[in-house]
Write a protein that holds these residues in place. Structure first.
Motif, PDB file in Angstrom:
ATOM      1  N   PHE A   1       0.834  -1.206   0.000  1.00  0.00           N
ATOM      2  CA  PHE A   1       0.000   0.000   0.000  1.00  0.00           C
ATOM      3  C   PHE A   1       0.869   1.257   0.000  1.00  0.00           C
ATOM      4  O   PHE A   1       0.584   2.210  -0.743  1.00  0.00           O
ATOM      5  CB  PHE A   1      -0.951  -0.004   1.203  1.00  0.00           C
ATOM      6  CG  PHE A   1      -1.829   1.208   1.257  1.00  0.00           C
ATOM      7  CD1 PHE A   1      -2.887   1.359   0.365  1.00  0.00           C
ATOM      8  CD2 PHE A   1      -1.593   2.210   2.186  1.00  0.00           C
ATOM      9  CE1 PHE A   1      -3.696   2.485   0.411  1.00  0.00           C
ATOM     10  CE2 PHE A   1      -2.398   3.336   2.237  1.00  0.00           C
ATOM     11  CZ  PHE A   1      -3.454   3.472   1.346  1.00  0.00           C
ATOM     12  N   ASP A   2       1.921   1.288   0.814  1.00  0.00           N
ATOM     13  CA  ASP A   2       2.826   2.441   0.845  1.00  0.00           C
ATOM     14  C   ASP A   2       3.459   2.676  -0.519  1.00  0.00           C
ATOM     15  O   ASP A   2       3.593   3.820  -0.967  1.00  0.00           O
ATOM     16  CB  ASP A   2       3.914   2.253   1.902  1.00  0.00           C
ATOM     17  CG  ASP A   2       3.396   2.375   3.326  1.00  0.00           C
ATOM     18  OD1 ASP A   2       2.274   2.911   3.515  1.00  0.00           O
ATOM     19  OD2 ASP A   2       4.100   1.921   4.251  1.00  0.00           O
ATOM     20  N   ASN A   3       3.832   1.585  -1.185  1.00  0.00           N
ATOM     21  CA  ASN A   3       4.396   1.685  -2.528  1.00  0.00           C
ATOM     22  C   ASN A   3       3.366   2.261  -3.498  1.00  0.00           C
ATOM     23  O   ASN A   3       3.686   3.116  -4.327  1.00  0.00           O
ATOM     24  CB  ASN A   3       4.873   0.304  -2.986  1.00  0.00           C
ATOM     25  CG  ASN A   3       5.706   0.367  -4.231  1.00  0.00           C
ATOM     26  OD1 ASN A   3       6.169   1.415  -4.632  1.00  0.00           O
ATOM     27  ND2 ASN A   3       5.890  -0.780  -4.861  1.00  0.00           N
ATOM     28  N   TYR A   4       2.140   1.784  -3.388  1.00  0.00           N
ATOM     29  CA  TYR A   4       1.049   2.285  -4.225  1.00  0.00           C
ATOM     30  C   TYR A   4       0.840   3.787  -4.002  1.00  0.00           C
ATOM     31  O   TYR A   4       0.736   4.564  -4.961  1.00  0.00           O
ATOM     32  CB  TYR A   4      -0.241   1.516  -3.919  1.00  0.00           C
ATOM     33  CG  TYR A   4      -1.474   2.144  -4.503  1.00  0.00           C
ATOM     34  CD1 TYR A   4      -1.796   1.965  -5.842  1.00  0.00           C
ATOM     35  CD2 TYR A   4      -2.301   2.940  -3.716  1.00  0.00           C
ATOM     36  CE1 TYR A   4      -2.919   2.557  -6.382  1.00  0.00           C
ATOM     37  CE2 TYR A   4      -3.427   3.527  -4.248  1.00  0.00           C
ATOM     38  CZ  TYR A   4      -3.731   3.339  -5.576  1.00  0.00           C
ATOM     39  OH  TYR A   4      -4.843   3.936  -6.114  1.00  0.00           O
ATOM     40  N   VAL A   5       0.801   4.209  -2.752  1.00  0.00           N
ATOM     41  CA  VAL A   5       0.593   5.623  -2.430  1.00  0.00           C
ATOM     42  C   VAL A   5       1.734   6.467  -2.979  1.00  0.00           C
ATOM     43  O   VAL A   5       1.516   7.522  -3.588  1.00  0.00           O
ATOM     44  CB  VAL A   5       0.430   5.825  -0.903  1.00  0.00           C
ATOM     45  CG1 VAL A   5       0.479   7.303  -0.529  1.00  0.00           C
ATOM     46  CG2 VAL A   5      -0.874   5.199  -0.422  1.00  0.00           C
ATOM     47  N   MET A   6       2.967   6.015  -2.782  1.00  0.00           N
ATOM     48  CA  MET A   6       4.129   6.755  -3.253  1.00  0.00           C
ATOM     49  C   MET A   6       4.102   6.902  -4.783  1.00  0.00           C
ATOM     50  O   MET A   6       4.310   7.988  -5.314  1.00  0.00           O
ATOM     51  CB  MET A   6       5.419   6.058  -2.820  1.00  0.00           C
ATOM     52  CG  MET A   6       6.673   6.837  -3.172  1.00  0.00           C
ATOM     53  SD  MET A   6       8.180   6.104  -2.515  1.00  0.00           S
ATOM     54  CE  MET A   6       8.137   4.474  -3.254  1.00  0.00           C
ATOM     55  N   ASN A   7       3.795   5.824  -5.476  1.00  0.00           N
ATOM     56  CA  ASN A   7       3.719   5.888  -6.936  1.00  0.00           C
ATOM     57  C   ASN A   7       2.577   6.784  -7.403  1.00  0.00           C
ATOM     58  O   ASN A   7       2.718   7.525  -8.387  1.00  0.00           O
ATOM     59  CB  ASN A   7       3.570   4.488  -7.525  1.00  0.00           C
ATOM     60  CG  ASN A   7       4.823   3.662  -7.369  1.00  0.00           C
ATOM     61  OD1 ASN A   7       5.923   4.202  -7.242  1.00  0.00           O
ATOM     62  ND2 ASN A   7       4.671   2.358  -7.367  1.00  0.00           N
ATOM     63  N   SER A   8       1.445   6.735  -6.719  1.00  0.00           N
ATOM     64  CA  SER A   8       0.314   7.599  -7.062  1.00  0.00           C
ATOM     65  C   SER A   8       0.663   9.065  -6.877  1.00  0.00           C
ATOM     66  O   SER A   8       0.286   9.914  -7.697  1.00  0.00           O
ATOM     67  CB  SER A   8      -0.907   7.246  -6.204  1.00  0.00           C
ATOM     68  OG  SER A   8      -1.379   5.972  -6.522  1.00  0.00           O
TER      69      SER A   8
ATOM     70  N   ILE B   1       1.552  14.632 -13.627  1.00  0.00           N
ATOM     71  CA  ILE B   1       0.338  15.105 -14.301  1.00  0.00           C
ATOM     72  C   ILE B   1       0.121  16.587 -14.043  1.00  0.00           C
ATOM     73  O   ILE B   1      -0.136  17.364 -14.977  1.00  0.00           O
ATOM     74  CB  ILE B   1      -0.888  14.284 -13.846  1.00  0.00           C
ATOM     75  CG1 ILE B   1      -0.792  12.861 -14.383  1.00  0.00           C
ATOM     76  CG2 ILE B   1      -2.198  14.949 -14.286  1.00  0.00           C
ATOM     77  CD1 ILE B   1      -1.794  11.894 -13.778  1.00  0.00           C
ATOM     78  N   ASN B   2       0.228  17.017 -12.780  1.00  0.00           N
ATOM     79  CA  ASN B   2       0.005  18.427 -12.452  1.00  0.00           C
ATOM     80  C   ASN B   2       1.038  19.338 -13.099  1.00  0.00           C
ATOM     81  O   ASN B   2       0.716  20.446 -13.529  1.00  0.00           O
ATOM     82  CB  ASN B   2      -0.029  18.626 -10.940  1.00  0.00           C
ATOM     83  CG  ASN B   2      -1.292  18.085 -10.332  1.00  0.00           C
ATOM     84  OD1 ASN B   2      -2.356  18.143 -10.921  1.00  0.00           O
ATOM     85  ND2 ASN B   2      -1.186  17.540  -9.135  1.00  0.00           N
ATOM     86  N   GLU B   3       2.277  18.871 -13.174  1.00  0.00           N
ATOM     87  CA  GLU B   3       3.314  19.665 -13.837  1.00  0.00           C
ATOM     88  C   GLU B   3       2.993  19.834 -15.319  1.00  0.00           C
ATOM     89  O   GLU B   3       3.123  20.937 -15.864  1.00  0.00           O
ATOM     90  CB  GLU B   3       4.676  18.992 -13.670  1.00  0.00           C
ATOM     91  CG  GLU B   3       5.813  19.787 -14.271  1.00  0.00           C
ATOM     92  CD  GLU B   3       7.152  19.119 -14.048  1.00  0.00           C
ATOM     93  OE1 GLU B   3       7.915  19.016 -15.030  1.00  0.00           O
ATOM     94  OE2 GLU B   3       7.435  18.688 -12.909  1.00  0.00           O
TER      95      GLU B   3
END
Length: 86
Positions: free
Chosen positions: A52-59, A66-68
């Motif tokens: 889950f931590d890996n998922y959050v970090m990648n997200s 995307i925002n950049e």
């Protein structure tokens, strides 16, 4: 100091918009998301928590990219509009 100088010197950060930080709907969603994440993490095993931590970090990294790109495209579009007005 000009806006460009303020931006260069780090006095302006487009990612920290006052209107966003003062938006009650944004604040509510941040709170709800944080609470849901805390509850979810509490139920996970150590292995699941790492995943889950890996998922959050990648997200989060994906959101930054995307925002950049959205910011750069908006800037390009605004510049093109100004050029067309001349």
């Amino acid at each position: 100091m000009t806006t460009l100088e303020k931006l260069y010197n780090g006095n302006i950060n487009p990612c920290e918009s006052e209107s966003l930080l003062n938006n009650p709907e944004y604040q509510k969603l941040i709170t709800l998301t944080s609470q849901a994440q805390e509850k979810l993490v509490a139920m996970l095993t150590e292995e699941q928590r790492k995943l889950f931590d890996n998922y959050v970090m990648n997200s989060e990294e994906l959101s930054v990219i995307i925002n950049e790109e959205i910011f750069k495209e908006g800037y390009r579009m605004a510049t093109q509009i100004l050029i067309e007005c001349i």
